[in-house]
Scaffold this active site. Structure first.
Site, PDB file in Angstrom:
ATOM      1  CB  ALA A 100      -0.932  -0.173   1.199  1.00  0.00           C
ATOM      2  CE  LYS A 101       3.080   2.446   4.545  1.00  0.00           C
ATOM      3  NZ  LYS A 101       2.828   1.172   5.166  1.00  0.00           N
ATOM      4  CB  THR A 102       5.129   6.122  -2.032  1.00  0.00           C
ATOM      5  OG1 THR A 102       4.706   6.630  -0.916  1.00  0.00           O
ATOM      6  CG2 THR A 102       5.184   7.159  -3.090  1.00  0.00           C
TER       7      THR A 102
END
Ligand SMILES: *Cc1c(COP(=O)(O)O)cnc(C)c1O
Length: 387
Positions: A186-188
């Site tokens: 879910a991270k950048t």
């Protein structure tokens, strides 16, 4: 919602490259079999130069990165580590796992650490501070750095949400002794699971490097099975497949952040004139990663109504107001170490944070955003104020 939206041919090619060069999935050794293909090493070097620091160390997760950071700084039994009340459980878990004492400071309307409350919670046992840039907005770093200097505390930045962000042109993650990053899905940018630490200081890097690999010093003068060691450690190594994906994702970081910034701006423009909508405070000089758009409404009930209307319109909220159970320490009754370090009861320990978070609404920002999202958000929020 970020790098995983752009997973494609580039990542696939980097992974194939590992298999086309001997299929060595391990980050070290097997020199004769890999045709000089070292993806984790390549990812670390590229990450370090992207962040403008001399050293980076890839690990198996963002949580592992925090644990390794605390070990490399010598934090352990009896040391107090102050983080903030609004973060993911992982920040506090890493402190507990280090046998240190977790303390949470209140947040302010930046939704990050309140420097005044930080200073209030410092005791003679305080050794380190872990500041978090929640949902991509920088914390008030200049004040926090000054406090750490004044009290001789080590500073770690949990940059899980801040990868690709800056404050005063200085990358987030490079303001303290160590910055940690997460590449969960879910991270950048993502490697499925994965994390990174960045360092300015060679000795700290060397300690972290050894600790994340059972104490292996990676001494170049001996083979790995005769490697030298100075301390015990653990296994938090990243695999070559994750490293390969990371190499391709890092090349897209700027593009991801730019797209998120543009899209957040479009959503904000659609709602900023609505009476009752107040923006999150942002420190001047911030370059946000804009992973989410956060704003405040007048009451907790109104925040809930915003959530309902957004969901009914086929949109979503992100963390706030619904999921603060995983992100607000006032609800972590299952963490006995945290409960006891806050007087045995968390329910009233962070009243200031709670009153701020309860009125906050957070909308996820995607890289690929449908054209109608801003006007749909406007309708949903307008409806929440029409009762
Ligand atoms: C995601 C996250 C972590 C943990 O990262 P993982 O890679 O999921 O272990 C740590 N801190 C914060 C603030 C996070 O959001």
């Amino acid at each position: 919602m970020p790098g995983h939206e752009l997973l494609g041919q580039e990542e696939k090619q980097e992974v194939l490259d590992v298999f086309d060069n001997g299929g060595i999935l391990f980050r070290q050794g097997f020199e004769g079999l890999r045709n000089n293909c070292y993806k984790v090493r390549q990812f670390e070097n590229a990450f370090a130069s992207h962040m403008n620091v001399p050293y980076a160390l890839a690990v198996s997760s963002g949580t592992a990165a925090l644990r390794v950071a605390l070990a490399a700084l010598g934090i352990g039994q009896g040391d107090e580590v102050i983080t903030q009340s609004f973060t993911f459980v992982a920040t506090v878990e890493a402190i507990i796992e280090s046998r240190a004492i977790p303390i949470c400071a209140d947040i302010d309307t930046t939704l990050n650490m309140d420097p005044e409350d930080l200073e209030r919670r410092i005791t003679p046992n305080t050794k380190a501070v872990i500041v978090v840039h929640m949902l991509g907005t920088p914390a008030r770093l200049p004040e926090i750095v000054d406090i750490c200097r004044k009290y001789n505390l080590l500073l770690i930045e949990d940059t899980a949400w801040g990868c690709g962000g800056f404050l005063n042109d200085k990358p987030l993650g490079t303001w303290g002794s160590i910055g940690t990053f997460s590449f969960d899905f879910a991270k950048t940018i993502t490697t499925g699971e994965g994390g990174m630490l960045v360092f300015r200081d060679k000795e700290t890097y060397m300690r972290a490097q050894a600790w994340h690999d059972h104490g292996h010093e990676s001494n170049p003068t001996v083979p790995r099975w005769e490697d030298t060691r100075a301390s015990s450690g653990f296994n938090y190594r990243m695999t070559e497949l994750q490293g390969a994906v990371g190499v391709a994702q890092l090349r897209k970081l700027k593009e991801v952040v730019l797209a998120q910034r543009n899209n957040k701006f479009k959503i904000w423009n659609a709602i900023c004139d609505l009476p009752g909508v107040t923006p999150r405070s942002v420190p001047s000089g911030s370059y946000e990663t804009s992973d989410a758009l956060v704003f405040f409404v007048d009451t907790k009930e109104r925040a809930r109504l915003c959530r309902e209307n957004l969901i009914n319109a086929g949109l979503a909220t992100k963390i706030l107001p619904e999921a603060y159970t995983w992100h607000f320490s006032g609800t972590w009754h299952h963490m006995s170490e945290l409960v006891s370090s806050h007087g045995g009861d968390l329910t009233t320990a962070f009243d200031k944070s709670h009153s701020i978070l309860a009125r906050a609404v957070s909308i996820p920002v995607n890289v690929n955003m449908a054209r109608e999202v801003p006007s749909k958000v406007r309708d949903a929020i307008t409806k929440a104020f029409s009762l």
